[in-house]
Enzyme design. Structure first.
Site, PDB file in Angstrom:
ATOM      1  CB  CYS A  42      -7.725  12.401  67.668  1.00 47.05           C
ATOM      2  SG  CYS A  42      -6.362  13.291  66.892  1.00 47.05           S
ATOM      3  NE  ARG A  77      -5.704  12.182  71.040  1.00 41.86           N
ATOM      4  CZ  ARG A  77      -6.635  12.576  71.913  1.00 41.86           C
ATOM      5  NH1 ARG A  77      -6.915  11.800  72.957  1.00 41.86           N
ATOM      6  NH2 ARG A  77      -7.272  13.719  71.754  1.00 41.86           N
TER       7      ARG A  77
END
Length: 367
Positions: free
Chosen positions: A295, A300
């Site tokens: 990410c 994430r």
């Protein structure tokens, strides 16, 4: 009463708390086993838990409440900005935010602490290697899982996140407190296991993946980041996300937004197994391939790594901790990696200027 005995006492069929402690086969140090009582009756099964996802390090709010009620000591960490913590948190929770566990001596931001730095952080808050740590956050468990990914990497075995975090805790009717956790005496923390690198991808791993057809590179960022286009957030225009060095993506990456795995419009719990399997299959993310998720800074993508490995059982999924920050830094400063873009520099500048003009006009109209 130790935690293993507690889970037997409640006897909730299929609850992940029992699974977790059975897998660990550990008990709290110094805890005494109570005698079994014929009068002990099982609590009724919460029907809502039957349909929820299960994982070896995933607890429902009801299970966390049972831990509190047992009186068994455990550590609670809320990962959030201080203002969110101060408005209300779980009883006894201490507060960390990303700068507390980022470091490692890199030239760019967002990287994890080293093992020694992580040990020092835990020990400074009175956390010992034998402590059971519950981690939760305020947005779909994304920051909680990033922190737990680090605990897993460095070898702290007794840990879990709370499904849905603070949103689910409140939605289920449990109370928050504004009382800060009492300051704990520092302890000397030492990780008891060697690093568990099965879920970690390095820069070299990512470079090698570019030429390996058996590896899926998975971008878990927002669509605008993946597409490499300027965007507006809370009225401000950005050419690309703060902390990165340019726009674009790692070549050949498939895309699936991390947040597709959770109900951010509701109680922030994970979606059903049926929905999770459908979303990943539709995106072409299949368990027969090796997968490296990335990410902006490994937060994430740690969440997606957790979903794939612990909830869906994918056998080989790793989180590229350097992610786009490191990759874009190499592209700009060393020029030794490629990037993929849907628009070129000139078009990027045109779109950014258009967004800025639109934002300025909107602000003028509101004045």
């Amino acid at each position: 009463m130790n935690v293993l005995t507690l889970t037997k006492k409640w006897a909730w069929a299929g609850l992940s708390l029992a699974l977790f402690f059975t897998a660990c086969q550990t008990e709290a140090p110094g805890a005494e086993k109570p005698e079994t009582s014929p009068e002990t009756t099982a609590a009724p099964v919460d029907e809502s838990l039957k349909a929820s996802v299960k994982g070896p390090h995933l607890l429902e709010p009801a299970e966390v409440k049972a831990l509190y009620d047992s009186g068994e000591p455990f550590k609670v960490i809320e990962i959030s900005k201080a203002d969110k913590y101060e408005k209300g948190h779980l009883p006894g929770a201490i507060n960390f935010w990303r700068p507390d566990y980022e470091g490692g001596g890199y030239e760019y931001s967002g990287m994890r602490l080293s093992a020694d730095e992580m040990a020092a952080l835990l020990g400074s808050h009175g956390i010992s290697p034998d402590d059971f740590i519950l981690v939760y956050c305020t947005k779909g468990s994304v920051d909680a899982i990033r922190f737990m990914w680090m605990l897993d990497l460095y070898g702290h075995s007794k840990k879990a996140i709370m499904n849905g975090g603070k949103a689910a805790w409140a939605a289920d009717g449990y109370e928050l407190t504004t009382e800060a956790a009492p300051e704990a005496a520092p302890v000397l923390y030492t990780f008891q296991q060697p690093e568990q690198t099965a879920k970690l991808a390095s820069f070299d791993d990512m470079v090698a993946a570019l030429q390996d057809t058996n590896v899926i590179i998975l971008d878990t960022r927002e669509p605008e980041e993946y597409q490499g286009v300027p965007y507006v957030d809370k009225g401000a225009c950005y050419p690309y996300k703060k902390g990165a060095f340019t726009f674009g993506r790692i070549p050949g990456a498939k895309h699936l937004n991390w947040s597709d795995a959770v109900d951010l419009d509701g109680d922030h719990r994970f979606k059903s197994l049926k929905d999770l399997k459908y979303n990943f299959k539709k995106a072409g993310i299949t368990p027969d391939k090796k997968i490296i998720a990335y990410c902006q800074s490994g937060v994430r993508s740690a969440h997606t790594t957790y979903v794939l490995t612990e909830l869906l059982g994918y056998p080989d999924v790793r989180n590229y901790d350097g992610s786009w920050i490191e990759w874009s830094h190499r592209y700009v400063n060393q020029g030794d990696v490629p990037v993929e873009r849907e628009i070129d520099e000139a078009e990027h500048q045109i779109r950014l200027a258009a967004l800025q003009a639109e934002a300025a006009a909107k602000l003028a109209a509101e004045e």
